[in-house]
Write a protein that holds these residues in place. Structure first.
Motif, PDB file in Angstrom:
ATOM      1  N   ASP A 108      -2.463   3.267   6.276  1.00  0.00           N
ATOM      2  CA  ASP A 108      -1.533   3.107   5.116  1.00  0.00           C
ATOM      3  C   ASP A 108      -0.982   1.592   5.166  1.00  0.00           C
ATOM      4  O   ASP A 108      -0.206   1.105   4.232  1.00  0.00           O
ATOM      5  CB  ASP A 108      -0.296   4.119   5.132  1.00  0.00           C
ATOM      6  CG  ASP A 108      -0.859   5.436   4.790  1.00  0.00           C
ATOM      7  OD1 ASP A 108      -1.815   5.470   4.345  1.00  0.00           O
ATOM      8  OD2 ASP A 108      -0.040   6.385   4.851  1.00  0.00           O
ATOM      9  N   ASN A 109      -1.113   0.758   6.201  1.00  0.00           N
ATOM     10  CA  ASN A 109      -0.618  -0.498   6.466  1.00  0.00           C
ATOM     11  C   ASN A 109      -1.485  -1.474   5.684  1.00  0.00           C
ATOM     12  O   ASN A 109      -1.218  -2.498   5.592  1.00  0.00           O
ATOM     13  CB  ASN A 109      -0.294  -1.141   7.835  1.00  0.00           C
ATOM     14  CG  ASN A 109       0.511  -1.937   7.845  1.00  0.00           C
ATOM     15  OD1 ASN A 109       1.503  -2.110   7.216  1.00  0.00           O
ATOM     16  ND2 ASN A 109       0.174  -3.048   8.783  1.00  0.00           N
ATOM     17  N   ARG A 153       5.033  -4.943   2.688  1.00  0.00           N
ATOM     18  CA  ARG A 153       3.902  -4.423   2.954  1.00  0.00           C
ATOM     19  C   ARG A 153       2.675  -5.443   2.398  1.00  0.00           C
ATOM     20  O   ARG A 153       3.131  -6.478   2.069  1.00  0.00           O
ATOM     21  CB  ARG A 153       3.528  -3.251   1.383  1.00  0.00           C
ATOM     22  CG  ARG A 153       4.350  -2.158   1.694  1.00  0.00           C
ATOM     23  CD  ARG A 153       4.375  -1.235   0.669  1.00  0.00           C
ATOM     24  NE  ARG A 153       4.347  -1.772  -0.468  1.00  0.00           N
ATOM     25  CZ  ARG A 153       3.721  -1.549  -1.767  1.00  0.00           C
ATOM     26  NH1 ARG A 153       3.137  -0.263  -1.912  1.00  0.00           N
ATOM     27  NH2 ARG A 153       3.737  -2.069  -3.179  1.00  0.00           N
ATOM     28  N   GLN A 154       1.522  -5.306   2.945  1.00  0.00           N
ATOM     29  CA  GLN A 154       0.468  -6.314   2.624  1.00  0.00           C
ATOM     30  C   GLN A 154       0.319  -6.542   1.092  1.00  0.00           C
ATOM     31  O   GLN A 154       0.253  -7.734   0.829  1.00  0.00           O
ATOM     32  CB  GLN A 154      -1.027  -5.774   3.100  1.00  0.00           C
ATOM     33  CG  GLN A 154      -1.020  -5.724   4.760  1.00  0.00           C
ATOM     34  CD  GLN A 154      -2.583  -5.679   5.129  1.00  0.00           C
ATOM     35  OE1 GLN A 154      -3.294  -5.624   4.498  1.00  0.00           O
ATOM     36  NE2 GLN A 154      -2.588  -5.343   6.229  1.00  0.00           N
ATOM     37  N   LEU A 155       0.562  -5.546   0.255  1.00  0.00           N
ATOM     38  CA  LEU A 155       0.565  -5.867  -1.166  1.00  0.00           C
ATOM     39  C   LEU A 155       1.596  -6.748  -1.653  1.00  0.00           C
ATOM     40  O   LEU A 155       1.396  -7.468  -2.532  1.00  0.00           O
ATOM     41  CB  LEU A 155       0.325  -4.264  -1.936  1.00  0.00           C
ATOM     42  CG  LEU A 155       0.308  -4.330  -3.357  1.00  0.00           C
ATOM     43  CD1 LEU A 155      -0.977  -5.217  -3.669  1.00  0.00           C
ATOM     44  CD2 LEU A 155       0.155  -3.277  -4.041  1.00  0.00           C
ATOM     45  N   ASP A 156       2.823  -6.263  -1.168  1.00  0.00           N
ATOM     46  CA  ASP A 156       3.853  -7.215  -1.176  1.00  0.00           C
ATOM     47  C   ASP A 156       3.717  -8.743  -0.883  1.00  0.00           C
ATOM     48  O   ASP A 156       4.061  -9.556  -1.764  1.00  0.00           O
ATOM     49  CB  ASP A 156       5.162  -6.764  -0.596  1.00  0.00           C
ATOM     50  CG  ASP A 156       5.588  -5.212  -1.159  1.00  0.00           C
ATOM     51  OD1 ASP A 156       5.179  -4.844  -2.556  1.00  0.00           O
ATOM     52  OD2 ASP A 156       5.988  -4.511  -0.275  1.00  0.00           O
ATOM     53  N   GLN A 172      -2.910   0.614   0.141  1.00  0.00           N
ATOM     54  CA  GLN A 172      -1.702   0.626  -0.899  1.00  0.00           C
ATOM     55  C   GLN A 172      -2.164   0.355  -2.476  1.00  0.00           C
ATOM     56  O   GLN A 172      -1.375   0.945  -3.039  1.00  0.00           O
ATOM     57  CB  GLN A 172      -0.950  -0.429  -0.462  1.00  0.00           C
ATOM     58  CG  GLN A 172      -0.154  -0.239   1.019  1.00  0.00           C
ATOM     59  CD  GLN A 172       0.186  -1.661   1.719  1.00  0.00           C
ATOM     60  OE1 GLN A 172       0.202  -2.718   1.141  1.00  0.00           O
ATOM     61  NE2 GLN A 172       0.539  -1.560   2.960  1.00  0.00           N
ATOM     62  N   GLN A 207      -3.104   3.778  -3.501  1.00  0.00           N
ATOM     63  CA  GLN A 207      -1.927   4.805  -3.425  1.00  0.00           C
ATOM     64  C   GLN A 207      -1.277   4.265  -5.004  1.00  0.00           C
ATOM     65  O   GLN A 207      -0.479   5.310  -5.444  1.00  0.00           O
ATOM     66  CB  GLN A 207      -0.913   4.492  -2.399  1.00  0.00           C
ATOM     67  CG  GLN A 207      -1.523   5.171  -1.109  1.00  0.00           C
ATOM     68  CD  GLN A 207      -0.783   4.591   0.261  1.00  0.00           C
ATOM     69  OE1 GLN A 207      -0.009   3.773   0.212  1.00  0.00           O
ATOM     70  NE2 GLN A 207      -0.751   5.441   1.107  1.00  0.00           N
ATOM     71  N   GLN A 208      -1.241   3.106  -5.510  1.00  0.00           N
ATOM     72  CA  GLN A 208      -0.862   2.921  -6.760  1.00  0.00           C
ATOM     73  C   GLN A 208      -1.346   3.567  -7.820  1.00  0.00           C
ATOM     74  O   GLN A 208      -0.899   3.706  -9.051  1.00  0.00           O
ATOM     75  CB  GLN A 208      -0.700   1.413  -7.004  1.00  0.00           C
ATOM     76  CG  GLN A 208      -0.053   0.506  -6.019  1.00  0.00           C
ATOM     77  CD  GLN A 208       1.392   0.287  -6.702  1.00  0.00           C
ATOM     78  OE1 GLN A 208       2.225   0.789  -6.204  1.00  0.00           O
ATOM     79  NE2 GLN A 208       1.439  -0.724  -7.524  1.00  0.00           N
ATOM     80  N   GLY A 250      -4.268  -3.307   9.380  1.00  0.00           N
ATOM     81  CA  GLY A 250      -4.349  -2.303   8.535  1.00  0.00           C
ATOM     82  C   GLY A 250      -5.626  -1.381   8.731  1.00  0.00           C
ATOM     83  O   GLY A 250      -5.912  -0.497   7.866  1.00  0.00           O
ATOM     84  N   ASN A 260      -4.051   8.817   1.017  1.00  0.00           N
ATOM     85  CA  ASN A 260      -4.733   8.355   2.234  1.00  0.00           C
ATOM     86  C   ASN A 260      -4.899   9.560   3.193  1.00  0.00           C
ATOM     87  O   ASN A 260      -3.832  10.004   3.578  1.00  0.00           O
ATOM     88  CB  ASN A 260      -4.444   6.899   2.818  1.00  0.00           C
ATOM     89  CG  ASN A 260      -5.518   6.510   3.949  1.00  0.00           C
ATOM     90  OD1 ASN A 260      -6.448   6.988   3.880  1.00  0.00           O
ATOM     91  ND2 ASN A 260      -4.789   5.489   4.667  1.00  0.00           N
ATOM     92  N   MET A 265      -3.637  -3.348   2.628  1.00  0.00           N
ATOM     93  CA  MET A 265      -3.208  -3.600   1.195  1.00  0.00           C
ATOM     94  C   MET A 265      -4.330  -2.820   0.183  1.00  0.00           C
ATOM     95  O   MET A 265      -3.816  -2.164  -0.760  1.00  0.00           O
ATOM     96  CB  MET A 265      -3.735  -5.135   0.815  1.00  0.00           C
ATOM     97  CG  MET A 265      -3.618  -5.444  -0.626  1.00  0.00           C
ATOM     98  SD  MET A 265      -3.526  -7.257  -0.907  1.00  0.00           S
ATOM     99  CE  MET A 265      -5.126  -7.623  -0.500  1.00  0.00           C
TER     100      MET A 265
END
Length: 321
Positions: free
Chosen positions: A219-220, A152-155, A225, A228-229, A244, A234, A222
């Motif tokens: 959803d792609n 993921r972009q956040l990862d 994401q 969503q945390q 994204g 979404n 960051m």
């Protein structure tokens, strides 16, 4: 006439001297970094005999990463743009040198700073990585991993931040920053629990440069994401895109009109003003029910951990209005 001739000769010799200096500077750096690969992928290895201290950052997210680690870069691409869109603490020092645009940085300006590390982004700088590496060891990261990679972009943002922290010998600081970011996420999730923002799904949009279109983030992204945390859902399920977001017309909004609409826009965006008179816009449920939540034009949703915290604060503040 003689004076003009001598001036011309002086200018020519000066330019020739600078060319010779930078040519041999490039050869010297290549010799010193022989065998050290340039990084074009996340988590590739690059070893340094000494901790880099003179760092040039060619993408804003890496400027932010350095500042979060307590390091002022010596050079940054497009400082004016950074200061306009990235509102975090600490701020850039006045001594930081502008080295051109993010897309086309000035190689001469970078070389004059005699950096011991350059950090760039694969998307913009892969084509000039060999030239950059002739100036100093160069790290390139890819903040937009292919969806099929499973990253993921956040990862990727977190992994890259820790990689930079490791390179500059600040790994404990980097881990602490990410822990603070996660704590911010958890606290915000608690604040939003049971609130209207948590009960309805959301869409996240961006109005860019007065264009008569909207970026809607899928959803792609960051930013999605991160939301969503916080326990939010979404509503926009557009086509999968490495960046994204999907660029759409206003006609794409009615199917998601029951969502809360978070958005960012530049001040005095003419297209946004025109929307106020648009019959489709005026009849959208989130418009009629005042479920429009501005996160401001200075909330950078493509940044690092500190920008992520600012973004979350803006979402929580929207719930308190």
């Amino acid at each position: 006439m003689n004076i003009n001739f001598h001036c011309w000769i002086g200018d020519y010799l000066g330019q020739l001297f600078r060319f010779i200096v930078y040519f041999f500077l490039g050869l010297a750096v290549v010799a010193c970094t022989n065998g050290i690969p340039s990084q074009t992928e996340v988590n590739s290895s690059l070893e340094f005999a000494e901790t880099p201290t003179r760092i040039v950052a060619l993408e804003w997210v890496y400027v932010e990463d350095l500042l979060a680690l307590g390091i002022q870069p010596v050079g940054v691409a497009d400082i004016a743009g950074y200061n306009q869109f990235v509102q975090i603490e600490p701020q850039l020092a006045d001594t930081v040198v502008d080295v051109g645009t993010r897309q086309e940085p000035s190689l001469e300006a970078i070389a004059q700073l005699e950096p011991d590390l350059i950090i760039g982004v694969k998307l913009r700088h892969e084509a000039i990585v060999d030239t950059l590496s002739a100036i100093a060891p160069t790290l390139l990261f890819d903040p937009y991993p292919a969806p099929e990679s499973g990253i993921r972009q956040l990862d990727e943002m977190e992994q890259t931040f820790l990689k930079i922290a490791d390179v500059v010998n600040a790994k404990p600081k980097g881990e602490a920053v990410l822990q603070e970011m996660q704590a911010k996420f958890e606290a915000a999730a608690q604040q939003l629990q049971g609130k209207q923002l948590a009960q309805n799904p959301f869409i996240l949009g961006q109005f860019v440069g007065g264009a008569p279109q909207i970026r809607l983030f899928n959803d792609n992204a960051m930013a999605v994401q991160i939301l969503q945390q916080l326990g939010l859902t979404n509503a926009w399920q557009g086509a999968v895109d490495p960046f994204g977001f999907n660029t759409v017309w206003i006609e794409s909004l009615p199917p998601v009109e029951n969502a809360n609409f978070f958005y960012s826009k530049e001040e005095n965006n003419p297209y946004f003003k025109q929307l106020e008179q648009n019959p489709i816009w005026k009849n959208l449920a989130f418009v009629k029910e005042s479920r429009l939540y501005s996160i401001g034009s200075d909330t950078w949703i493509f940044g690092g951990p500190l920008s992520a915290e600012v973004f979350v604060d803006k979402v929580v503040q929207a719930n308190m209005l």
